[in-house]
Motif scaffolding. Structure first.
Motif, PDB file in Angstrom:
ATOM      1  N   TYR A 300     -15.316 -13.273 -32.906  1.00 43.44           N
ATOM      2  CA  TYR A 300     -16.454 -12.436 -32.565  1.00 43.44           C
ATOM      3  C   TYR A 300     -17.667 -13.360 -32.428  1.00 43.44           C
ATOM      4  CZ  TYR A 300     -13.912  -8.184 -33.983  1.00 43.44           C
ATOM      5  OH  TYR A 300     -13.022  -7.153 -34.084  1.00 43.44           O
ATOM      6  N   ASN A 302     -21.490 -12.891 -32.292  1.00 46.14           N
ATOM      7  CA  ASN A 302     -22.403 -11.789 -32.579  1.00 46.14           C
ATOM      8  C   ASN A 302     -23.670 -11.868 -31.718  1.00 46.14           C
ATOM      9  OD1 ASN A 302     -23.899  -9.747 -33.711  1.00 46.14           O
ATOM     10  ND2 ASN A 302     -23.745 -10.485 -35.809  1.00 46.14           N
ATOM     11  N   ASN A 467     -19.335  -6.473 -33.564  1.00 48.97           N
ATOM     12  CA  ASN A 467     -20.473  -6.895 -32.751  1.00 48.97           C
ATOM     13  C   ASN A 467     -21.398  -5.731 -32.413  1.00 48.97           C
ATOM     14  OD1 ASN A 467     -19.761  -9.565 -32.694  1.00 48.97           O
ATOM     15  ND2 ASN A 467     -18.857  -9.524 -30.659  1.00 48.97           N
ATOM     16  N   TYR A 507     -16.824 -12.434 -27.232  1.00 47.98           N
ATOM     17  CA  TYR A 507     -15.515 -12.620 -27.861  1.00 47.98           C
ATOM     18  C   TYR A 507     -14.896 -13.853 -27.238  1.00 47.98           C
ATOM     19  CZ  TYR A 507     -16.573  -7.693 -28.546  1.00 47.98           C
ATOM     20  OH  TYR A 507     -17.209  -6.528 -28.845  1.00 47.98           O
TER      21      TYR A 507
END
Length: 546
Positions: A300, A302, A467, A507
């Motif tokens: 992930y 962010n 996220n 991602y």
């Protein structure tokens, strides 16, 4: 701003299945079939027949021992309660309980405790419950008992409740009618989920200690750590289970699993670390099975926290990751490099939809063009007068702590400093949102379909949407995917989702896991996906020893 506590809890069990070392291939009774009568051409009919399902009954004493983890993500409470996401899968893996339906090797739905399922209209499913089956306490399996079990699970498990979307249920003898609030295209597949195990709700006094199911084995003892002893259910409906006694071990990390296999303490496990697999591969005392089930390791990135709020930095990170080096260095080659959510054998894979390939020079150029520079000569980049430091959030399983150290080193090569936070409760910490990069592992093709990955990760209400992605188009496509059975339309929707997800640079997909099952030589009928949710997970009773 973040998800509620129920949402946080539901993601706690995401990596437990790697340590549930289970399952053997069993066949289906010849007199039953699963059918779907479509209300429209959007619902394809399914049917199957099987072969004789009788296990060998030769009089000999056989015991097996394997590892069943206490809980996911380093939690400490051992329980079979489906309230905490994947815990009920331990009961199916240990042979205690079973599901209404199951998946065969071709990912097709097959009968289990239900002999048939019929989709009579868009939102109505009618199941025929198998006659002649009893729970381990002697109670008869009826539609009413099944109804109570499903009602309990769906009332306490947010993830399964969202997938099933059940409005009401009615039981009449051996017929269970289920109404959904809307069309649920994969409802029959949801019923194959191990955590939808059927149990005697009233007869099970404490789900932390036991689950009264219809399975081949009966729990007779559990110590304070969750180590269990189970004995053969001589009244099991499919026949006499081969092993007389089953032992399961709790709290085995990857190092302990290797030692337990070498010492003979356990008979098999899926939890051997990639760095230790060489100890067993080619050794005549063991068998190593490999398969690619589409489990992805990814990051992930962010977009809501400090420096990764910058689209340019997120784009640079896409080019900065050397997937092949990570797979070779961290996972000893036991992985398939990917720039896609799905493995290349999946119908949802599209070679034209790929994330950026590794390009070190391009990553550095993007950073430079965006104004990142080492103004003070300390070897690290600054942006707008601030030193760029990223927080990498990980949990210790799947060698993610080692992966994070490698990521830290990769980032340093670009002049980006990074700290590592190892989490004991990864979903809690990820939902808190105070990270730049977070490592994660998730099966992308659970139940033989993609929806169970895409919804929790990318829908605005998803339980693994760390996220905080909130995209109306993606939400709409996912809502449409939920109700669409036509495969060509499903593929079209999934490709739209992938295209937008990849464009966000939020991602980074690194690899699909090369899953392994290590067992002692001479153990038969033990498939490599034993304990997972992509096959019949109630077949421990057929595992044998030469």
């Amino acid at each position: 701003m973040k998800k509620n506590m129920l949402k946080k809890l539901t993601a706690l069990m995401l990596s437990v299945l790697m340590l549930l070392a289970l399952f053997a291939c069993g066949s289906k009774p010849a007199d039953t079939a699963v059918s779907q009568t479509p209300a429209s051409s959007d619902n394809a009919a399914q049917s199957s027949t099987g072969t004789d399902n009788s296990a060998a009954t030769e009089e000999r004493h056989i015991e097996f021992t394997f590892g069943a983890n206490s809980a996911a993500n380093n939690a400490t409470v051992f329980t079979f309660d489906p309230a905490v996401d994947y815990n009920a899968s331990k009961a199916t893996a240990m042979g205690m309980a079973e599901t209404l339906l199951a998946l065969d090797a071709n990912k097709e739905v097959q009968p289990k405790l239900a002999t048939a399922i019929e989709n009579t209209d868009d939102t109505t499913w009618v199941l025929t419950i198998r006659d002649g089956v009893t729970f381990s306490n002697g109670k008869e399996l009826t539609a009413e008992m099944v109804k109570k079990s499903l009602e309990y699970t769906l009332s306490v498990n947010e993830r399964l409740s969202a997938l099933a979307d059940v409005a009401s249920m009615e039981a009449d003898g051996q017929t269970l009618t289920i109404h959904t609030n809307a069309v649920v295209a994969i409802f029959d597949r949801v019923l194959t989920e191990p955590n939808m195990a059927i149990f005697d709700v009233e007869g099970t006094e404490n789900l932390d200690k036991n689950m009264i199911g219809t399975g081949a084995y009966i729990l007779t003892d559990m110590d304070s750590e969750g180590n269990c002893t189970l004995t053969r259910n001589d009244n099991y409906w499919q026949g006499t289970p081969i092993a007389e006694t089953i032992h399961t071990k709790a709290n085995l990390d990857s190092a302990a699993i290797t030692l337990a296999l070498q010492s003979g303490e356990i008979d098999w496990s899926t939890g051997v670390s990639t760095s230790d697999l060489a100890l067993f591969a080619g050794n005549p005392d063991y068998e190593v099975q490999e398969y690619n089930a589409g489990r992805a390791f990814y990051l992930y990135v962010n977009p809501n926290y400090t420096f990764t709020m910058d689209p340019a930095l997120r784009e640079a990170l896409q080019y900065a990751i050397d997937r092949d080096a990570i797979i070779a260095g961290v996972y000893s080659g036991y992985g398939f490099s990917t720039q896609s959510i799905f493995p290349d054998y999946s119908e949802y894979y599209d070679a034209s939809l790929q994330q950026a390939a590794y390009d070190k020079d391009k990553a550095a150029q993007i950073l430079a063009d965006a104004g990142y520079a080492d103004a003070d000569g300390d070897g690290f980049l600054e942006k707008d007068g601030q030193k760029v430091t990223l927080n990498i959030l990980c949990y210790a399983k799947n060698q993610f702590d080692t992966l994070s150290e490698v990521l830290q080193s990769i980032l340093k090569g670009y002049g980006i400093d990074a700290t590592i936070q190892v989490s004991d409760t990864i979903s809690d910490d990820a939902n808190a949102g105070e990270f730049n990069l977070a490592t994660y592992g998730y099966n992308t093709l659970t139940l033989g379909d993609c929806y169970n990955y895409l919804y929790p990760v990318f829908h605005s209400q998803g339980t693994a949407n760390f996220n905080d992605l909130n995209d109306a188009e993606i939400d709409g496509w996912l809502d449409e995917l939920k109700v669409t059975s036509d495969m060509s339309k499903r593929v079209e929707l999934v490709k739209k989702i992938q295209e937008k997800v990849y464009a966000s640079n939020e991602y980074i997909y690194i690899m699909h896991v090369k899953n392994t099952m290590v067992s002692k030589a001479g153990i038969v009928n033990l498939p490599p996906m034993f304990g997972g949710d992509q096959m019949d997970n109630c077949v421990l009773w057929t595992v044998d020893r030469k």
